[in-house]
Design a protein around this motif. Structure first.
Motif, short mmCIF file in Angstrom:
data_model
loop_
_atom_site.label_atom_id
_atom_site.label_comp_id
_atom_site.label_asym_id
_atom_site.label_seq_id
_atom_site.Cartn_x
_atom_site.Cartn_y
_atom_site.Cartn_z
N ARG A 12 0.82 -1.22 0.00
CA ARG A 12 0.00 0.00 0.00
C ARG A 12 0.85 1.27 0.00
O ARG A 12 0.42 2.31 -0.49
CB ARG A 12 -0.96 -0.01 1.18
CG ARG A 12 -2.12 -0.94 0.95
CD ARG A 12 -3.18 -0.87 2.03
NE ARG A 12 -4.31 -1.68 1.63
CZ ARG A 12 -4.95 -2.53 2.43
NH1 ARG A 12 -4.58 -2.67 3.71
NH2 ARG A 12 -5.96 -3.23 1.97
N GLU A 13 2.07 1.19 0.53
CA GLU A 13 2.98 2.35 0.49
C GLU A 13 3.24 2.80 -0.95
O GLU A 13 3.54 3.97 -1.18
CB GLU A 13 4.34 2.00 1.11
CG GLU A 13 4.35 1.81 2.58
CD GLU A 13 5.70 1.31 3.08
OE1 GLU A 13 6.61 1.03 2.25
OE2 GLU A 13 5.86 1.19 4.29
N ALA A 14 3.14 1.86 -1.88
CA ALA A 14 3.48 2.16 -3.27
C ALA A 14 2.29 2.65 -4.09
O ALA A 14 2.46 3.12 -5.22
CB ALA A 14 4.06 0.91 -3.93
N VAL A 15 1.07 2.56 -3.55
CA VAL A 15 -0.11 3.00 -4.29
C VAL A 15 0.06 4.45 -4.69
O VAL A 15 0.45 5.30 -3.88
CB VAL A 15 -1.40 2.77 -3.47
CG1 VAL A 15 -2.59 3.44 -4.13
CG2 VAL A 15 -1.66 1.28 -3.29
N GLY A 16 -0.19 4.73 -5.94
CA GLY A 16 -0.02 6.08 -6.49
C GLY A 16 1.28 6.27 -7.24
O GLY A 16 1.43 7.25 -7.97
N THR A 17 2.23 5.37 -7.07
CA THR A 17 3.49 5.45 -7.82
C THR A 17 3.19 5.16 -9.29
O THR A 17 2.44 4.25 -9.61
CB THR A 17 4.51 4.42 -7.28
OG1 THR A 17 4.78 4.71 -5.90
CG2 THR A 17 5.81 4.44 -8.07
N ARG A 18 3.78 5.93 -10.17
CA ARG A 18 3.50 5.73 -11.60
C ARG A 18 4.11 4.42 -12.09
O ARG A 18 5.09 3.92 -11.53
CB ARG A 18 3.98 6.91 -12.43
CG ARG A 18 5.46 6.97 -12.68
CD ARG A 18 5.80 8.18 -13.56
NE ARG A 18 7.23 8.24 -13.79
CZ ARG A 18 7.86 7.68 -14.82
NH1 ARG A 18 7.19 7.05 -15.74
NH2 ARG A 18 9.17 7.79 -14.92
N PHE A 19 3.50 3.87 -13.11
CA PHE A 19 3.98 2.63 -13.72
C PHE A 19 5.10 2.96 -14.71
O PHE A 19 4.99 3.90 -15.50
CB PHE A 19 2.86 1.91 -14.48
CG PHE A 19 3.37 0.72 -15.24
CD1 PHE A 19 3.43 -0.52 -14.62
CD2 PHE A 19 3.82 0.84 -16.54
CE1 PHE A 19 3.94 -1.62 -15.30
CE2 PHE A 19 4.32 -0.26 -17.23
CZ PHE A 19 4.37 -1.49 -16.60
N LYS A 20 6.17 2.19 -14.63
CA LYS A 20 7.23 2.24 -15.65
C LYS A 20 7.84 0.84 -15.70
O LYS A 20 8.20 0.28 -14.67
CB LYS A 20 8.30 3.26 -15.29
CG LYS A 20 9.38 3.34 -16.36
CD LYS A 20 10.44 4.35 -16.01
CE LYS A 20 11.52 4.33 -17.07
NZ LYS A 20 12.71 5.04 -16.63
N HIS A 21 7.94 0.31 -16.91
CA HIS A 21 8.57 -1.00 -17.10
C HIS A 21 9.95 -1.00 -16.47
O HIS A 21 10.76 -0.10 -16.70
CB HIS A 21 8.65 -1.30 -18.61
CG HIS A 21 9.32 -2.58 -18.93
ND1 HIS A 21 8.82 -3.80 -18.51
CD2 HIS A 21 10.43 -2.85 -19.63
CE1 HIS A 21 9.62 -4.76 -18.95
NE2 HIS A 21 10.60 -4.21 -19.63
N GLN A 22 10.20 -1.98 -15.62
CA GLN A 22 11.44 -2.19 -14.88
C GLN A 22 11.69 -1.13 -13.81
O GLN A 22 12.79 -1.03 -13.27
CB GLN A 22 12.65 -2.33 -15.81
CG GLN A 22 12.54 -3.56 -16.68
CD GLN A 22 13.80 -3.84 -17.46
OE1 GLN A 22 14.89 -3.43 -17.09
NE2 GLN A 22 13.65 -4.60 -18.54
N GLY A 23 10.65 -0.35 -13.46
CA GLY A 23 10.80 0.62 -12.39
C GLY A 23 11.00 -0.08 -11.05
O GLY A 23 10.42 -1.12 -10.78
#
Length: 137
Positions: A12-23
């Motif tokens: 849940r800490e990561a919710v809102g982080t943008r998607f990027k392949h291999q991020g």
């Protein structure tokens, strides 16, 4: 022992982080494998991170990586904190964290790490379920 709730909280800490392949960085960019890596690192689980993979894994590539790390779980034994291997096309190519009535995942189509209901449509995509070692309720 690692609590299921700690795994879900880390996801849940990561919710809102943008998607990027291999991020691989919460708050900057993650893909579904990056989310799983973040969760494992946050709760002190050692894993092997695979880099340089294509957007669509080679046949069996993702399963082979998972088989070497967490343990396989039967669907009837699924618990919050488990890692779901999912398929959209022919080959399994997506990971999500099961959070009970919801799943948390870095979803390319939404372009973000999101949490939403684990609907029958999403349940139908599950190929295998894995549990990190040392996890308890």
């Amino acid at each position: 022992m690692i609590k299921q709730s700690a795994i879900v909280a880390a996801a849940r800490e990561a919710v809102g982080t943008r998607f990027k392949h291999q991020g691989r960085t919460v708050g900057v960019a993650l893909d579904c494998a990056g989310l799983a890596q973040h969760v494992a690192a946050s709760v002190g689980i050692e894993t092997t991170d695979v880099e340089g993979y294509p957007r669509t894994p080679f046949s069996g590539q993702l399963e082979a990586t998972l088989e070497a790390q967490p343990s396989l779980v039967q669907a009837q034994d699924m618990q919050p904190g488990d890692v779901l291997l999912m398929r959209f096309d022919k080959e399994p190519q997506h990971l999500a964290i099961y959070a009970g009535e919801t799943i948390i995942h870095a979803y390319a189509k939404a372009r973000i790490v999101c949490e939403h209901d684990f609907t029958p449509e999403w349940r139908s995509r599950v190929v295998r379920i894995y549990r990190f070692s040392g996890v308890e309720a």
